[in-house]
Motif scaffolding. Structure first.
Motif, PDB file in Angstrom:
ATOM      1  N   VAL A 185     -35.127  -3.359 -33.617  1.00  0.00           N
ATOM      2  CA  VAL A 185     -35.839  -2.211 -33.059  1.00  0.00           C
ATOM      3  C   VAL A 185     -37.102  -2.010 -33.894  1.00  0.00           C
ATOM      4  N   GLN A 186     -38.254  -2.270 -33.311  1.00  0.00           N
ATOM      5  CA  GLN A 186     -39.502  -2.228 -34.059  1.00  0.00           C
ATOM      6  C   GLN A 186     -40.681  -1.996 -33.131  1.00  0.00           C
ATOM      7  N   ALA A 187     -41.825  -1.720 -33.729  1.00  0.00           N
ATOM      8  CA  ALA A 187     -43.087  -1.581 -33.004  1.00  0.00           C
ATOM      9  C   ALA A 187     -44.192  -2.061 -33.928  1.00  0.00           C
ATOM     10  N   ALA A 188     -45.334  -2.426 -33.352  1.00  0.00           N
ATOM     11  CA  ALA A 188     -46.418  -2.986 -34.153  1.00  0.00           C
ATOM     12  C   ALA A 188     -47.760  -2.438 -33.704  1.00  0.00           C
ATOM     13  N   THR A 189     -48.710  -2.485 -34.617  1.00  0.00           N
ATOM     14  CA  THR A 189     -50.082  -2.098 -34.308  1.00  0.00           C
ATOM     15  C   THR A 189     -51.016  -2.946 -35.147  1.00  0.00           C
ATOM     16  N   THR A 190     -52.282  -2.964 -34.766  1.00  0.00           N
ATOM     17  CA  THR A 190     -53.287  -3.724 -35.501  1.00  0.00           C
ATOM     18  C   THR A 190     -54.181  -2.765 -36.278  1.00  0.00           C
ATOM     19  N   LEU A 191     -54.331  -3.008 -37.568  1.00  0.00           N
ATOM     20  CA  LEU A 191     -55.175  -2.157 -38.394  1.00  0.00           C
ATOM     21  C   LEU A 191     -56.632  -2.373 -38.014  1.00  0.00           C
ATOM     22  N   GLY A 192     -57.346  -1.269 -37.810  1.00  0.00           N
ATOM     23  CA  GLY A 192     -58.753  -1.360 -37.403  1.00  0.00           C
ATOM     24  C   GLY A 192     -59.686  -1.265 -38.583  1.00  0.00           C
ATOM     25  N   ALA A 219     -30.204   4.048 -27.851  1.00  0.00           N
ATOM     26  CA  ALA A 219     -30.517   3.307 -29.080  1.00  0.00           C
ATOM     27  C   ALA A 219     -31.724   3.921 -29.783  1.00  0.00           C
ATOM     28  N   PRO A 220     -31.838   3.752 -31.100  1.00  0.00           N
ATOM     29  CA  PRO A 220     -33.022   4.223 -31.817  1.00  0.00           C
ATOM     30  C   PRO A 220     -34.281   3.557 -31.276  1.00  0.00           C
ATOM     31  N   GLU A 221     -35.383   4.302 -31.272  1.00  0.00           N
ATOM     32  CA  GLU A 221     -36.669   3.786 -30.819  1.00  0.00           C
ATOM     33  C   GLU A 221     -37.747   4.202 -31.814  1.00  0.00           C
ATOM     34  N   VAL A 222     -38.809   3.410 -31.879  1.00  0.00           N
ATOM     35  CA  VAL A 222     -39.908   3.720 -32.781  1.00  0.00           C
ATOM     36  C   VAL A 222     -41.233   3.278 -32.167  1.00  0.00           C
ATOM     37  N   ALA A 223     -42.277   4.055 -32.436  1.00  0.00           N
ATOM     38  CA  ALA A 223     -43.646   3.688 -32.098  1.00  0.00           C
ATOM     39  C   ALA A 223     -44.486   3.923 -33.347  1.00  0.00           C
ATOM     40  N   VAL A 224     -45.517   3.116 -33.549  1.00  0.00           N
ATOM     41  CA  VAL A 224     -46.312   3.225 -34.770  1.00  0.00           C
ATOM     42  C   VAL A 224     -47.798   3.264 -34.442  1.00  0.00           C
ATOM     43  N   THR A 225     -48.525   4.124 -35.131  1.00  0.00           N
ATOM     44  CA  THR A 225     -49.980   4.186 -35.027  1.00  0.00           C
ATOM     45  C   THR A 225     -50.559   4.227 -36.435  1.00  0.00           C
ATOM     46  N   ALA A 226     -51.755   3.702 -36.589  1.00  0.00           N
ATOM     47  CA  ALA A 226     -52.436   3.696 -37.894  1.00  0.00           C
ATOM     48  C   ALA A 226     -53.878   4.135 -37.697  1.00  0.00           C
TER      49      ALA A 226
END
Length: 275
Positions: A170-177, A76-83
């Motif tokens: 299918v999702q990923a999350a991060t917290t904006l610093g 399956a599709p996968e994603v990771a996110v960074t900011a």
């Protein structure tokens, strides 16, 4: 009785024959041409119901009006996110994908597995559509969206249905610093660690997550196989279904060094340092 032998049919020659060949070539060419999948469908049938046989279209949606298209966890599709804070303005957002590629030229076409685009949400509110791995998020866009800190990246098919595994997008999350540097435990209300487990390897490599006593700890863990997340010392556990991002949240009310690991694969994910 007619004793003359029957003649075999022969196609007409001349201009009429050429016209027949031309019409046949045009018909075959229209039906076998390459490029993106057709978007035609029967009247009264929505585009997302008529396109693509990949996955199973669910009756539920992703919370923003786009129906879920469920596929098996394997492949399956996968994603990771960074900011990361930009030195001039806002944040530089990076989407790391697997079993997926961005296809901006096919948006509006059929749902083909491993193809599509992403959308960004800020505290659950739609923010932007993304057609590549990098996206610059200016402060002005955050203000226009009403502000917020929780940034979520979600993957969609070309027909705008949301890819899903186990009835979850299918999702990923991060917290904006902060605007210039990563926040420290003394000035942030929570400590967040995003960890993925793939082929028995932990990404990022196990390190230390620091947090001030009394603050909130948020662990976002995604594993490519079924497992169990465990926080030693706090006796916190959560099931890790394959292919899904699981969030474990608790209050760091005890000081010390605490290991976060998986049970079945016995992997060290991070060390929680509470001061």
């Amino acid at each position: 009785m007619n004793r003359h032998p029957r003649r075999a049919w022969t196609p007409p020659r001349g201009r009429g024959y050429a016209a027949v060949l031309l019409a046949a070539a045009l018909l075959l060419g229209a039906s076998a041409c390459g490029g993106r999948a057709t978007t035609h469908h029967k009247p009264g049938t929505s585009h997302e119901q008529a396109t693509g046989s990949n996955g199973r279209l669910l009756t539920t949606d992703d919370g923003s009006g786009n129906r879920l298209r469920q596929v098996d966890a394997q492949g399956a599709p996968e994603v990771a996110v960074t900011a990361r804070p930009d030195s001039e303005d806002g944040w530089n957002v990076h989407l790391s994908v697997r079993n997926f590629r961005f296809t901006p030229d096919s948006v509006g076409g059929a749902a083909l597995l491993g193809r599509g685009h992403a959308r960004l949400f800020l505290d659950g509110h739609p923010l932007a559509r993304v057609y590549g791995a990098w996206f610059h998020l200016p402060k002005s866009l955050l203000r226009a969206a009403g502000g917020g800190t929780r940034l979520t990246a979600r993957l969609y098919a070309d027909d705008h249905t949301a890819w899903a595994v186990g009835s979850a997008p299918v999702q990923a999350a991060t917290t904006l610093g902060g605007t210039t540097s990563a926040p420290t435990p003394t000035d942030t209300p929570e400590a967040t660690a995003e960890i993925s487990i793939r082929d028995g390897k932990v990404d990022p490599a196990p390190g230390r997550t620091e947090v001030k006593k009394g603050r909130t700890v948020r662990l976002l863990v995604r594993s490519d196989r079924d497992d169990t997340l465990h926080v030693h010392g706090y006796d916190k556990e959560a099931r890790l279904p394959a292919g899904r991002t699981v969030t474990l949240t608790f209050t760091a009310d005890r000081t010390g060094l605490f290991e976060v690991e998986t049970h079945e694969s016995d992997l060290l994910l991070t060390q929680l340092v509470v001061r």
